[in-house]
Design a protein around this motif. Structure first.
Motif, mmCIF file in Angstrom:
data_model
loop_
_atom_site.group_PDB
_atom_site.id
_atom_site.type_symbol
_atom_site.label_atom_id
_atom_site.label_comp_id
_atom_site.label_asym_id
_atom_site.label_seq_id
_atom_site.Cartn_x
_atom_site.Cartn_y
_atom_site.Cartn_z
ATOM 1 N N TRP A 1 -3.046 10.489 1.684
ATOM 2 C CA TRP A 1 -2.502 11.848 1.691
ATOM 3 C C TRP A 1 -3.575 12.797 2.211
ATOM 4 C CZ3 TRP A 1 -4.348 9.676 -2.807
ATOM 5 C CH2 TRP A 1 -5.286 10.407 -3.533
ATOM 6 N N LEU A 2 -3.113 13.870 2.813
ATOM 7 C CA LEU A 2 -4.011 14.875 3.371
ATOM 8 C C LEU A 2 -3.343 16.241 3.257
ATOM 9 C CD1 LEU A 2 -6.611 15.637 4.874
ATOM 10 C CD2 LEU A 2 -5.430 15.130 7.026
ATOM 11 N N ASN A 3 -3.958 17.118 2.463
ATOM 12 C CA ASN A 3 -3.441 18.472 2.269
ATOM 13 C C ASN A 3 -1.981 18.482 1.813
ATOM 14 O OD1 ASN A 3 -5.898 19.599 2.956
ATOM 15 N ND2 ASN A 3 -5.368 19.823 5.100
ATOM 16 N N GLY A 4 -1.687 17.635 0.833
ATOM 17 C CA GLY A 4 -0.361 17.628 0.242
ATOM 18 C C GLY A 4 0.673 16.808 0.972
ATOM 19 N N GLU A 5 0.341 16.281 2.143
ATOM 20 C CA GLU A 5 1.282 15.482 2.914
ATOM 21 C C GLU A 5 0.928 14.002 2.791
ATOM 22 O OE1 GLU A 5 3.894 16.722 4.417
ATOM 23 O OE2 GLU A 5 3.363 18.782 3.888
ATOM 24 N N VAL A 6 1.962 13.156 2.754
ATOM 25 C CA VAL A 6 1.783 11.708 2.704
ATOM 26 C C VAL A 6 2.429 11.119 3.951
ATOM 27 C CG1 VAL A 6 2.117 9.599 1.377
ATOM 28 C CG2 VAL A 6 1.870 11.792 0.188
ATOM 29 N N PRO A 7 1.680 11.036 5.049
ATOM 30 C CA PRO A 7 2.271 10.539 6.291
ATOM 31 C C PRO A 7 2.459 9.031 6.248
ATOM 32 C CG PRO A 7 -0.054 10.959 6.592
ATOM 33 C CD PRO A 7 0.279 11.432 5.202
ATOM 34 N N PRO A 8 3.396 8.508 7.029
ATOM 35 C CA PRO A 8 3.568 7.057 7.098
ATOM 36 C C PRO A 8 2.395 6.422 7.826
ATOM 37 C CG PRO A 8 4.945 8.121 8.730
ATOM 38 C CD PRO A 8 4.348 9.223 7.903
ATOM 39 N N GLY A 9 2.166 5.160 7.581
ATOM 40 C CA GLY A 9 1.083 4.465 8.271
ATOM 41 C C GLY A 9 0.358 3.513 7.346
ATOM 42 N N PRO A 10 -0.634 2.806 7.872
ATOM 43 C CA PRO A 10 -1.317 1.768 7.105
ATOM 44 C C PRO A 10 -2.350 2.290 6.126
ATOM 45 C CG PRO A 10 -2.278 1.933 9.281
ATOM 46 C CD PRO A 10 -1.097 2.878 9.262
ATOM 47 N N GLY A 11 -2.584 3.597 6.077
ATOM 48 C CA GLY A 11 -3.540 4.125 5.123
ATOM 49 C C GLY A 11 -4.888 4.452 5.707
ATOM 50 N N VAL A 12 -5.055 4.339 7.018
ATOM 51 C CA VAL A 12 -6.308 4.736 7.642
ATOM 52 C C VAL A 12 -6.366 6.251 7.716
ATOM 53 C CG1 VAL A 12 -7.723 4.608 9.719
ATOM 54 C CG2 VAL A 12 -6.441 2.605 8.968
ATOM 55 N N SER B 1 -7.519 18.366 0.436
ATOM 56 C CA SER B 1 -6.879 17.496 -0.537
ATOM 57 C C SER B 1 -6.590 16.191 0.177
ATOM 58 C CB SER B 1 -5.583 18.132 -1.048
ATOM 59 O OG SER B 1 -4.823 17.187 -1.772
ATOM 60 N N CYS B 2 -7.321 15.157 -0.175
ATOM 61 C CA CYS B 2 -7.216 13.928 0.620
ATOM 62 C C CYS B 2 -7.569 12.723 -0.231
ATOM 63 C CB CYS B 2 -8.149 14.000 1.835
ATOM 64 S SG CYS B 2 -9.884 14.271 1.396
ATOM 65 N N GLY B 3 -7.015 11.586 0.146
ATOM 66 C CA GLY B 3 -7.336 10.365 -0.561
ATOM 67 C C GLY B 3 -6.517 9.189 -0.080
ATOM 68 N N ILE B 4 -6.786 8.049 -0.684
ATOM 69 C CA ILE B 4 -6.117 6.785 -0.370
ATOM 70 C C ILE B 4 -5.486 6.250 -1.654
ATOM 71 C CG2 ILE B 4 -6.422 4.472 0.570
ATOM 72 C CD1 ILE B 4 -7.132 6.383 2.641
ATOM 73 N N TYR B 5 -4.321 5.608 -1.528
ATOM 74 C CA TYR B 5 -3.725 4.971 -2.703
ATOM 75 C C TYR B 5 -3.423 3.515 -2.386
ATOM 76 C CZ TYR B 5 0.786 5.642 -0.352
ATOM 77 O OH TYR B 5 1.827 5.624 0.549
ATOM 78 N N PHE B 6 -3.427 2.690 -3.438
ATOM 79 C CA PHE B 6 -3.224 1.249 -3.299
ATOM 80 C C PHE B 6 -2.217 0.792 -4.354
ATOM 81 C CE2 PHE B 6 -7.528 2.453 -2.249
ATOM 82 C CZ PHE B 6 -7.701 1.929 -0.981
ATOM 83 N N ASP B 7 -1.256 -0.002 -3.923
ATOM 84 C CA ASP B 7 -0.247 -0.560 -4.824
ATOM 85 C C ASP B 7 -0.581 -2.016 -5.136
ATOM 86 O OD1 ASP B 7 1.331 1.794 -4.802
ATOM 87 O OD2 ASP B 7 2.165 1.207 -2.858
ATOM 88 N N PHE B 8 -0.318 -2.427 -6.387
ATOM 89 C CA PHE B 8 -0.617 -3.792 -6.816
ATOM 90 C C PHE B 8 0.557 -4.375 -7.593
ATOM 91 C CE2 PHE B 8 -4.752 -1.862 -6.252
ATOM 92 C CZ PHE B 8 -5.459 -2.864 -5.586
ATOM 93 N N ASP B 9 0.796 -5.664 -7.379
ATOM 94 C CA ASP B 9 1.804 -6.415 -8.124
ATOM 95 C C ASP B 9 1.163 -6.901 -9.419
ATOM 96 O OD1 ASP B 9 3.762 -8.034 -9.118
ATOM 97 O OD2 ASP B 9 3.854 -9.381 -7.384
ATOM 98 N N LEU B 10 1.749 -6.542 -10.561
ATOM 99 C CA LEU B 10 1.181 -6.879 -11.865
ATOM 100 C C LEU B 10 1.994 -7.936 -12.605
ATOM 101 C CD1 LEU B 10 0.405 -3.229 -13.046
ATOM 102 C CD2 LEU B 10 -1.127 -4.804 -11.834
ATOM 103 N N GLU B 11 2.942 -8.549 -11.928
ATOM 104 C CA GLU B 11 3.825 -9.520 -12.588
ATOM 105 C C GLU B 11 3.028 -10.650 -13.231
ATOM 106 O OE1 GLU B 11 6.928 -9.636 -13.205
ATOM 107 O OE2 GLU B 11 7.994 -8.281 -11.865
#
Length: 245
Positions: A98-109, A120-130
Motif C-alpha cells: 500500500w502507498l498513501n492509502g491505496e492498495v494497487p494490484p501487483g506482486p507487492g514490489v 503511508s506505505c508498506g508490504i503485507y504477506f498472507d499465510f495459510d495456517l491450516e
C-alpha cells in the motif's frame, strides 16, 4: 525477550534479538485458518518519517529492501538509508503493498522516492495456517547496503532457533548486568538498581556492519578496524540512564 498477546485477531507475538537482527515469532489463534503480517515502512518515532523506499520480494519467502529514514534531528544530514533483509520460515501465499492509502494490484514490489513528504506505505504477506499456526521471521539491518544486511543474517541469525537466540542474548545481558553485585536492601530497591544499570547499557548503539563498514555523517562508507562505530550519543537523555544509576 519481549512478548505480547494481541487481540482481534488473537496473535501471540514474541521477539528476540542480536546486535543487528531480530527474530520474530507469531502464533495465531487456534481458530485461524489464514493470517497476515504487515511490514509498515512508515513507522517512526515522533517526528520521524520515511522519504523513500525500495522493496523487492524474492524466492517466495525473502524480502530485500531499503527505506530512507528521516529522523526529527536529521535536518543537517538529510536522513539515512536503512537496508534490510527479511526471511520467513515458510513461503507466503499472497503479498501486496500500500502507498498513501491505496492498495494497487501487483506482486507487492514497492518503490517510491518522494523527498519531503511523509508516506503511508508498506508490504503485507498472507499465510495459510491450516497445518501450522506459527509464522516466524528473521530481519537484519545495515546502514550501508543490502549485502551488509545479508551478511548480518549469515553471521548473527543463520538458523531458525528462536529459543537459542533468546538464550544467547540473555547470556550477553547477564554478563553486563552481572558486573555489579549488590547486597542488602529490599527487592524493590534491587529491581530499581538493575533497571537503572540496564538503561545505562542501552546507549550508545552499534552502527556498523559485521565487517566493520559504516556510513559517516559525510554519507561516505568508511571502515572500522579493531574498534566499533557507535551512534546515539545523547547529551541530555542521561537523565534516563546515568543519573538514575
Amino acid at each position: 525477550y519481549f512478548a505480547v498477546t494481541l487481540t482481534e485477531p488473537e496473535v501471540r507475538v514474541e521477539l528476540a534479538a542480536t546486535p543487528r537482527c531480530a527474530h520474530h515469532r507469531f502464533t495465531f489463534g487456534d481458530d485461524a485458518t489464514s493470517g497476515a503480517i504487515t511490514l509498515d515502512l512508515a513507522a517512526a518515532l515522533i517526528e520521524g518519517r520515511t522519504e523513500g523506499a525500495t522493496v523487492v520480494l524474492e524466492d517466495g519467502d525473502l524480502v530485500v529492501g531499503r527505506t530512507h529514514a528521516y529522523g526529527g534531528f536529521d535536518g543537517r544530514t538529510g536522513g539515512n538509508d536503512v537496508h534490510f533483509v527479511m526471511r520467513f520460515n515458510r513461503p507466503w501465499t499472497g503479498a501486496g503493498h500500500w502507498l498513501n492509502g491505496e492498495v494497487p494490484p501487483g506482486p507487492g514490489v514497492l518503490e517510491f522516492d518522494h523527498e519531503g513528504a511523509t508516506q503511508s506505505c508498506g508490504i503485507y504477506f498472507d499465510f495459510d495456517l491450516e497445518e501450522d499456526p506459527v509464522v516466524e521471521a528473521r530481519i537484519c539491518l545495515s546502514i550501508v547496503s543490502d549485502d551488509g544486511a545479508r551478511d548480518a543474517m549469515d553471521a548473527e541469525l543463520p538458523q531458525w532457533d528462536f529459543e537459542g537466540t533468546r538464550a544467547a542474548t540473555e547470556a550477553l545481558w547477564e554478563a553486563d548486568l552481572g558486573r555489579i553485585e549488590v547486597q542488602g536492601g529490599t527487592a524493590d530497591e534491587k529491581v530499581n538498581f538493575y533497571t537503572a544499570l540496564y538503561h545505562v547499557f542501552q546507549m550508545p548503539t552499534v552502527f556498523m556492519d559485521v565487517a566493520g563498514k559504516y556510513r559517516g555523517f559525510d554519507h561516505e562508507v568508511h571502515q572500522a578496524d579493531g574498534w566499533n562505530y557507535y551512534t546515539d550519543f545523547s547529551l541530555w537523555d542521561t537523565y534516563r540512564t546515568q543519573h538514575p544509576l
